[in-house]
Design a protein around this motif. Sequence first.
Motif, PDB file in Angstrom:
ATOM      1  N   VAL A  50      -7.130  -6.815  77.915  1.00  0.00           N
ATOM      2  CA  VAL A  50      -7.696  -5.518  77.540  1.00  0.00           C
ATOM      3  C   VAL A  50      -8.035  -4.714  78.800  1.00  0.00           C
ATOM      4  O   VAL A  50      -7.722  -3.523  78.890  1.00  0.00           O
ATOM      5  CB  VAL A  50      -8.938  -5.697  76.639  1.00  0.00           C
ATOM      6  N   SER A  51      -8.638  -5.360  79.766  1.00  0.00           N
ATOM      7  CA  SER A  51      -8.995  -4.692  81.016  1.00  0.00           C
ATOM      8  C   SER A  51      -7.749  -4.136  81.710  1.00  0.00           C
ATOM      9  O   SER A  51      -7.730  -2.988  82.156  1.00  0.00           O
ATOM     10  CB  SER A  51      -9.725  -5.674  81.929  1.00  0.00           C
ATOM     11  N   HIS A  52      -6.704  -4.949  81.794  1.00  0.00           N
ATOM     12  CA  HIS A  52      -5.450  -4.507  82.419  1.00  0.00           C
ATOM     13  C   HIS A  52      -4.875  -3.308  81.670  1.00  0.00           C
ATOM     14  O   HIS A  52      -4.467  -2.320  82.289  1.00  0.00           O
ATOM     15  CB  HIS A  52      -4.435  -5.653  82.449  1.00  0.00           C
ATOM     16  N   SER A  53      -4.848  -3.399  80.355  1.00  0.00           N
ATOM     17  CA  SER A  53      -4.283  -2.314  79.546  1.00  0.00           C
ATOM     18  C   SER A  53      -5.044  -1.012  79.764  1.00  0.00           C
ATOM     19  O   SER A  53      -4.446   0.052  79.892  1.00  0.00           O
ATOM     20  CB  SER A  53      -4.316  -2.680  78.056  1.00  0.00           C
ATOM     21  N   ARG A  54      -6.372  -1.106  79.817  1.00  0.00           N
ATOM     22  CA  ARG A  54      -7.175   0.097  80.045  1.00  0.00           C
ATOM     23  C   ARG A  54      -6.910   0.690  81.426  1.00  0.00           C
ATOM     24  O   ARG A  54      -6.813   1.907  81.582  1.00  0.00           O
ATOM     25  CB  ARG A  54      -8.659  -0.218  79.891  1.00  0.00           C
ATOM     26  N   ARG A  55      -6.812  -0.162  82.435  1.00  0.00           N
ATOM     27  CA  ARG A  55      -6.536   0.332  83.795  1.00  0.00           C
ATOM     28  C   ARG A  55      -5.184   1.030  83.861  1.00  0.00           C
ATOM     29  O   ARG A  55      -5.043   2.063  84.518  1.00  0.00           O
ATOM     30  CB  ARG A  55      -6.556  -0.815  84.794  1.00  0.00           C
ATOM     31  N   VAL A  56      -4.192   0.491  83.170  1.00  0.00           N
ATOM     32  CA  VAL A  56      -2.844   1.057  83.208  1.00  0.00           C
ATOM     33  C   VAL A  56      -2.755   2.348  82.392  1.00  0.00           C
ATOM     34  O   VAL A  56      -2.187   3.335  82.846  1.00  0.00           O
ATOM     35  CB  VAL A  56      -1.808   0.028  82.699  1.00  0.00           C
ATOM     36  N   LEU A  57      -3.319   2.335  81.184  1.00  0.00           N
ATOM     37  CA  LEU A  57      -3.168   3.469  80.280  1.00  0.00           C
ATOM     38  C   LEU A  57      -4.209   4.562  80.486  1.00  0.00           C
ATOM     39  O   LEU A  57      -3.979   5.713  80.139  1.00  0.00           O
ATOM     40  CB  LEU A  57      -3.206   2.985  78.830  1.00  0.00           C
ATOM     41  N   GLU A  58      -5.377   4.209  81.032  1.00  0.00           N
ATOM     42  CA  GLU A  58      -6.443   5.181  81.272  1.00  0.00           C
ATOM     43  C   GLU A  58      -7.027   4.988  82.671  1.00  0.00           C
ATOM     44  O   GLU A  58      -8.194   4.629  82.829  1.00  0.00           O
ATOM     45  CB  GLU A  58      -7.554   5.006  80.231  1.00  0.00           C
ATOM     46  N   PRO A  59      -6.232   5.216  83.718  1.00  0.00           N
ATOM     47  CA  PRO A  59      -6.695   4.921  85.073  1.00  0.00           C
ATOM     48  C   PRO A  59      -7.904   5.747  85.518  1.00  0.00           C
ATOM     49  O   PRO A  59      -8.660   5.310  86.380  1.00  0.00           O
ATOM     50  CB  PRO A  59      -5.479   5.212  85.946  1.00  0.00           C
ATOM     51  N   SER A 100     -11.403 -15.297  77.478  1.00  0.00           N
ATOM     52  CA  SER A 100     -11.331 -14.745  78.839  1.00  0.00           C
ATOM     53  C   SER A 100      -9.983 -14.087  79.090  1.00  0.00           C
ATOM     54  O   SER A 100      -9.911 -13.015  79.709  1.00  0.00           O
ATOM     55  CB  SER A 100     -11.570 -15.844  79.869  1.00  0.00           C
ATOM     56  N   ALA A 101      -8.915 -14.724  78.626  1.00  0.00           N
ATOM     57  CA  ALA A 101      -7.579 -14.145  78.794  1.00  0.00           C
ATOM     58  C   ALA A 101      -7.479 -12.826  78.035  1.00  0.00           C
ATOM     59  O   ALA A 101      -6.935 -11.842  78.556  1.00  0.00           O
ATOM     60  CB  ALA A 101      -6.514 -15.121  78.303  1.00  0.00           C
ATOM     61  N   LEU A 102      -8.010 -12.780  76.822  1.00  0.00           N
ATOM     62  CA  LEU A 102      -7.987 -11.561  76.024  1.00  0.00           C
ATOM     63  C   LEU A 102      -8.753 -10.441  76.728  1.00  0.00           C
ATOM     64  O   LEU A 102      -8.277  -9.306  76.800  1.00  0.00           O
ATOM     65  CB  LEU A 102      -8.578 -11.838  74.638  1.00  0.00           C
ATOM     66  N   GLN A 103      -9.908 -10.750  77.293  1.00  0.00           N
ATOM     67  CA  GLN A 103     -10.673  -9.751  78.050  1.00  0.00           C
ATOM     68  C   GLN A 103      -9.852  -9.216  79.227  1.00  0.00           C
ATOM     69  O   GLN A 103      -9.861  -8.020  79.501  1.00  0.00           O
ATOM     70  CB  GLN A 103     -11.976 -10.345  78.563  1.00  0.00           C
ATOM     71  N   ALA A 104      -9.147 -10.103  79.918  1.00  0.00           N
ATOM     72  CA  ALA A 104      -8.315  -9.681  81.050  1.00  0.00           C
ATOM     73  C   ALA A 104      -7.175  -8.780  80.580  1.00  0.00           C
ATOM     74  O   ALA A 104      -6.858  -7.779  81.236  1.00  0.00           O
ATOM     75  CB  ALA A 104      -7.769 -10.901  81.785  1.00  0.00           C
TER      76      ALA A 104
END
Length: 108
Positions: free
Chosen positions: A58-67, A52-56
């Motif tokens: 990845v999700s954060h990274s995608r939001r930041v790098l590919e908004p 679950s932490a890993l999914q979070a």
Amino acid sequence: MRAWRGAAPAELGGPRQRSLLARQFLAQGHVVSVDRLVEDLWHGEPPPKAFSALQAYVSHSRRVLEPDRARRGIAYSCAPMPSTGGVSTNRSARHHPSLTRSGGPTSS
């Protein structure tokens, strides 16, 4: 690990989030398994909710790098480009014809 969106620095998160991005970058476009990521991020001692932490992360990274990227859209990997010092992106394996059951791209 640092990244920029245009001229502005991107907020990559804490040490594990930055480690996740560094690990993916070092894979040079190759798939990194969830088990390998968990092993690397928690040095062989993952917490009970590591997935679950890993999914979070990845999700954060995608939001930041590919908004502007649509949710659950095509995933990309990143790989260093030694000739330019930049980063190249590639479509995920799930969209590669040789890696899908039907031989064609999968639908989202």
